[in-house]
Design a protein around this motif. Structure first.
Motif, short mmCIF file in Angstrom:
data_model
loop_
_atom_site.label_atom_id
_atom_site.label_comp_id
_atom_site.label_asym_id
_atom_site.label_seq_id
_atom_site.Cartn_x
_atom_site.Cartn_y
_atom_site.Cartn_z
N GLY A 203 7.79 70.31 -7.85
CA GLY A 203 6.47 70.68 -8.36
C GLY A 203 6.44 71.96 -9.16
O GLY A 203 5.37 72.54 -9.36
N THR A 204 7.58 72.41 -9.69
CA THR A 204 7.63 73.68 -10.43
C THR A 204 7.50 73.51 -11.94
O THR A 204 7.42 74.52 -12.65
N LEU A 205 7.49 72.29 -12.44
CA LEU A 205 7.44 72.06 -13.88
C LEU A 205 6.13 71.45 -14.35
O LEU A 205 5.76 71.58 -15.51
N GLY A 206 5.44 70.76 -13.48
CA GLY A 206 4.19 70.10 -13.82
C GLY A 206 3.64 69.39 -12.61
O GLY A 206 4.22 69.45 -11.52
N VAL A 207 2.51 68.71 -12.79
CA VAL A 207 1.86 68.02 -11.69
C VAL A 207 1.97 66.51 -11.89
O VAL A 207 1.42 65.96 -12.86
N VAL A 208 2.70 65.86 -11.02
CA VAL A 208 2.83 64.40 -11.07
C VAL A 208 1.52 63.78 -10.58
O VAL A 208 1.03 64.12 -9.50
N THR A 209 0.95 62.87 -11.37
CA THR A 209 -0.31 62.22 -10.97
C THR A 209 -0.18 60.73 -10.72
O THR A 209 -0.92 60.16 -9.94
N GLU A 210 0.76 60.07 -11.42
CA GLU A 210 0.98 58.64 -11.23
C GLU A 210 2.47 58.35 -11.19
O GLU A 210 3.26 59.00 -11.89
N VAL A 211 2.83 57.36 -10.39
CA VAL A 211 4.23 57.02 -10.21
C VAL A 211 4.39 55.50 -10.34
O VAL A 211 3.71 54.74 -9.63
N THR A 212 5.24 55.07 -11.24
CA THR A 212 5.58 53.65 -11.35
C THR A 212 6.93 53.44 -10.68
O THR A 212 7.95 53.99 -11.13
N VAL A 213 6.91 52.67 -9.60
CA VAL A 213 8.13 52.49 -8.80
C VAL A 213 8.74 51.13 -9.07
O VAL A 213 8.06 50.17 -9.45
N ARG A 214 10.03 51.06 -8.86
CA ARG A 214 10.77 49.81 -8.94
C ARG A 214 10.59 49.03 -7.63
O ARG A 214 10.70 49.59 -6.54
N LEU A 215 10.30 47.76 -7.74
CA LEU A 215 10.23 46.89 -6.56
C LEU A 215 11.53 46.12 -6.43
O LEU A 215 12.20 45.81 -7.42
N TYR A 216 11.87 45.81 -5.20
CA TYR A 216 13.14 45.13 -4.91
C TYR A 216 12.84 43.87 -4.09
O TYR A 216 12.02 43.92 -3.18
N PRO A 217 13.47 42.73 -4.39
CA PRO A 217 13.25 41.54 -3.56
C PRO A 217 13.56 41.84 -2.10
O PRO A 217 14.61 42.42 -1.79
N ARG A 218 12.67 41.47 -1.23
CA ARG A 218 12.85 41.76 0.19
C ARG A 218 13.99 40.91 0.75
O ARG A 218 13.95 39.68 0.67
N PRO A 219 15.03 41.55 1.31
CA PRO A 219 16.12 40.76 1.90
C PRO A 219 15.59 39.84 3.00
O PRO A 219 14.68 40.21 3.74
N LYS A 220 16.20 38.67 3.11
CA LYS A 220 15.72 37.69 4.10
C LYS A 220 16.21 38.00 5.51
O LYS A 220 15.57 37.64 6.50
N LYS A 221 17.38 38.64 5.60
CA LYS A 221 18.01 38.88 6.90
C LYS A 221 18.35 40.36 7.04
O LYS A 221 18.81 40.98 6.08
N ALA A 222 18.16 40.90 8.21
CA ALA A 222 18.53 42.29 8.45
C ALA A 222 18.88 42.47 9.92
O ALA A 222 18.19 41.94 10.80
N ILE A 223 19.96 43.19 10.17
CA ILE A 223 20.37 43.47 11.55
C ILE A 223 20.77 44.94 11.67
O ILE A 223 21.04 45.60 10.67
N ASN A 224 20.76 45.42 12.88
CA ASN A 224 21.27 46.76 13.18
C ASN A 224 22.38 46.62 14.20
O ASN A 224 22.27 45.86 15.17
N ALA A 225 23.45 47.35 13.99
CA ALA A 225 24.53 47.42 14.97
C ALA A 225 24.63 48.87 15.43
O ALA A 225 24.84 49.77 14.61
N ILE A 226 24.43 49.09 16.71
CA ILE A 226 24.58 50.43 17.27
C ILE A 226 25.96 50.48 17.90
O ILE A 226 26.27 49.73 18.84
N ILE A 227 26.81 51.33 17.34
CA ILE A 227 28.22 51.37 17.72
C ILE A 227 28.48 52.65 18.52
O ILE A 227 28.42 53.74 17.96
N PRO A 228 28.77 52.54 19.82
CA PRO A 228 29.06 53.73 20.61
C PRO A 228 30.53 54.13 20.50
O PRO A 228 31.42 53.28 20.34
N PHE A 229 30.77 55.43 20.60
CA PHE A 229 32.12 55.99 20.63
C PHE A 229 32.17 57.00 21.77
O PHE A 229 31.14 57.51 22.22
N SER A 230 33.37 57.32 22.19
CA SER A 230 33.50 58.28 23.29
C SER A 230 32.99 59.66 22.90
O SER A 230 32.49 60.41 23.73
#
Length: 467
Positions: A203-230
């Motif tokens: 915010g040191t150069l100007g005031v942003v008022t509008e933002v045009t964002v890129r949209l991404y196709p929503r992935p059909k599948k998603a998982i999380n793997a929680i990997i423990p270590f010692s």
């Protein structure tokens, strides 16, 4: 630099620009004097809440012409004081500029006002086939603030940080004109990219008022793997091997048992995995089950040479996965609840150098007696390191805090890293900037600042001293 103190003449003129006087606040409360950390407080002389580009243009031009400091403000989730009116003047509070202006799925874009929260964007897109990929932990942060800090978040390793998802910006500069930087078009080899200069400028150069964002196709599948270590060291050393295996995860986060215990204590929760003292949270997404299964097998095989325990694999929408992410996203607040005062360093280093930083943190804890909990983004080398006051006096805490910050910056610089991966420099770290990056580099930035803001009124005294 000497600034003009707002007087009755200024109040009369500025108020004429704002149609609704409830959005012209001449007696600001403590609501506007802090950010998420509350370590620095500064009450503005005046708060203005614009709702149109035209209102912003008039206020910014008047402030520049009359040498009145003006600071853009989002939802105040920042940590480095970038939104604070440390020189007084106007807090330009953008929260009421929160409309979704255009949803254009055929061009894979959406245009929103700068005050819209990430949460609002997520809710709008919830029933649509497209999503906005960046995933900073603060869902109530404003998109304009994310642009100003080039926010990173949990999916940066695969999808990039905010910069990679911004097509176009509307920005008001100190001449009172509204500029459009960028376009809906995907590619550009058309001169300097001023859009990319604004992103991350805090915010040191100007005031942003509008933002045009890129949209991404929503992935059909998603998982999380929680990997423990010692131990946490083994967990982090596995990350380059995971990435070298050819898998591109959406997320690779690390956290240790010590910091998880703070979440358990202060949120009265229980982490569902008993085994291990260091954890990697691996997120994967794809469009078919086959892709997902192959990537998971490849990634887990890569961790075996680091003596990983059996991973807990969860559907991303399962209650168990949500509990894991609740823990990860609340770690900052859990640490904050555990201590009277807290500061943070979010250095970013090459991913294979993360263990070097963690070893240095252990040394600093032992040398200073200060508790320094940490966690972070193992996939992109961005660490969140917290300095807790606990039982230290204010004087002891301040002395040790400054020493540790300096030592961590020395470590990052020696490892070819950066001062901040996503939280920015703001006001809290500006005095370290020139020493880290050098005078020639900082002077070049000062020249750029002068081109955009010749009177030095837009968010002054942030990132680096103006003089």
């Amino acid at each position: 630099m000497i600034y003009h103190k707002i007087d009755t003449t200024d109040l009369g003129k500025l108020s004429s620009f704002i149609s609704d006087k409830e959005r012209f606040i001449t007696k600001p409360t403590s609501h506007w004097d802090h950010d998420q950390f509350k370590t620095v407080r500064a009450v503005p002389d005046l708060v203005i809440q614009p709702v149109t580009n035209e209102e912003v243009q008039k206020v910014v031009e008047y402030a520049s012409d009359h040498q009145i400091p003006l600071v853009p403000r989002g939802n105040s989730t920042g940590l480095m004081g970038a939104n604070l009116t440390v020189e007084g003047g106007i807090s330009l509070d953008m929260v009421k500029m929160n409309k979704i202006l255009e949803y254009d799925p055929e061009s894979l874009t959406m245009t929103i006002q700068a005050g819209a929260r990430l949460k609002d964007i997520e809710e709008f897109l919830a029933d649509k086939p497209f999503t906005y990929m960046p995933a900073p932990a603060m869902h109530w942060a404003a998109i304009g603030g994310n642009v100003d800090t080039n926010a990173g978040g949990l999916k940066a390793i695969k999808y990039g940080v905010t910069r990679e998802h911004i097509r176009k910006l509307a920005v008001v500069l100190t001449d009172g004109k509204l500029y459009k930087f960028g376009a809906k078009a995907v590619k550009s080899a058309s001169g300097y990219s001023l859009k990319d200069l604004i992103i991350g400028s805090e915010g040191t150069l100007g005031v942003v008022t509008e933002v045009t964002v890129r949209l991404y196709p929503r992935p059909k599948k998603a998982i999380n793997a929680i990997i423990p270590f010692s131990d946490l060291d083994s967990a982090i050393k596995s990350v380059p091997a995971i990435l070298a295996s050819g898998v591109v995860p959406t997320t690779v986060e690390f956290m240790g048992r010590k910091v998880i215990s703070l979440w358990e204590k202060y949120y009265n929760e229980h982490f569902p995995i008993e085994k291990g003292n260091g954890f990697i949270i691996l997120g994967l997404d794809a469009f078919t089950d086959g892709e997902l299964k192959a990537e998971l097998e490849q990634a887990l095989a890569a961790t075996k040479e680091f003596n990983s325990y059996d991973a807990v694999v969860l559907d991303a929408d399962s209650d168990e996965a949500k509990k894991i992410w609740e823990c990860r996203e609340a770690l900052l607040l859990a640490i904050q609840k555990s201590t009277p005062k807290m500061d943070e360093v979010d250095i970013c280093v090459p991913i294979n150098k993360i263990p070097d930083v963690l070893h240095r943190i252990d040394e600093l804890e032992e040398d200073t007696g200060m508790r320094i909990p940490n966690f972070g983004h193992a996939g992109d080398g961005n660490l969140h390191i917290y300095l807790c006051s606990d039982d230290l006096s204010d004087e002891e805490y301040d002395e040790k805090r400054k020493y540790i910050i300096g030592e961590l910056y020395n470590t990052a610089k020696a490892l070819d890293g950066n001062m901040s991966g996503e939280h920015g420099i703001g006001y809290a770290r500006k005095d370290w900037f020139e020493d880290y990056y050098g005078k020639d580099y900082t002077d070049l930035l000062r020249k750029i600042k002068t081109v955009f803001d010749p009177n030095g009124v837009i968010n002054p005294d942030k990132i680096f001293p103006l003089e």
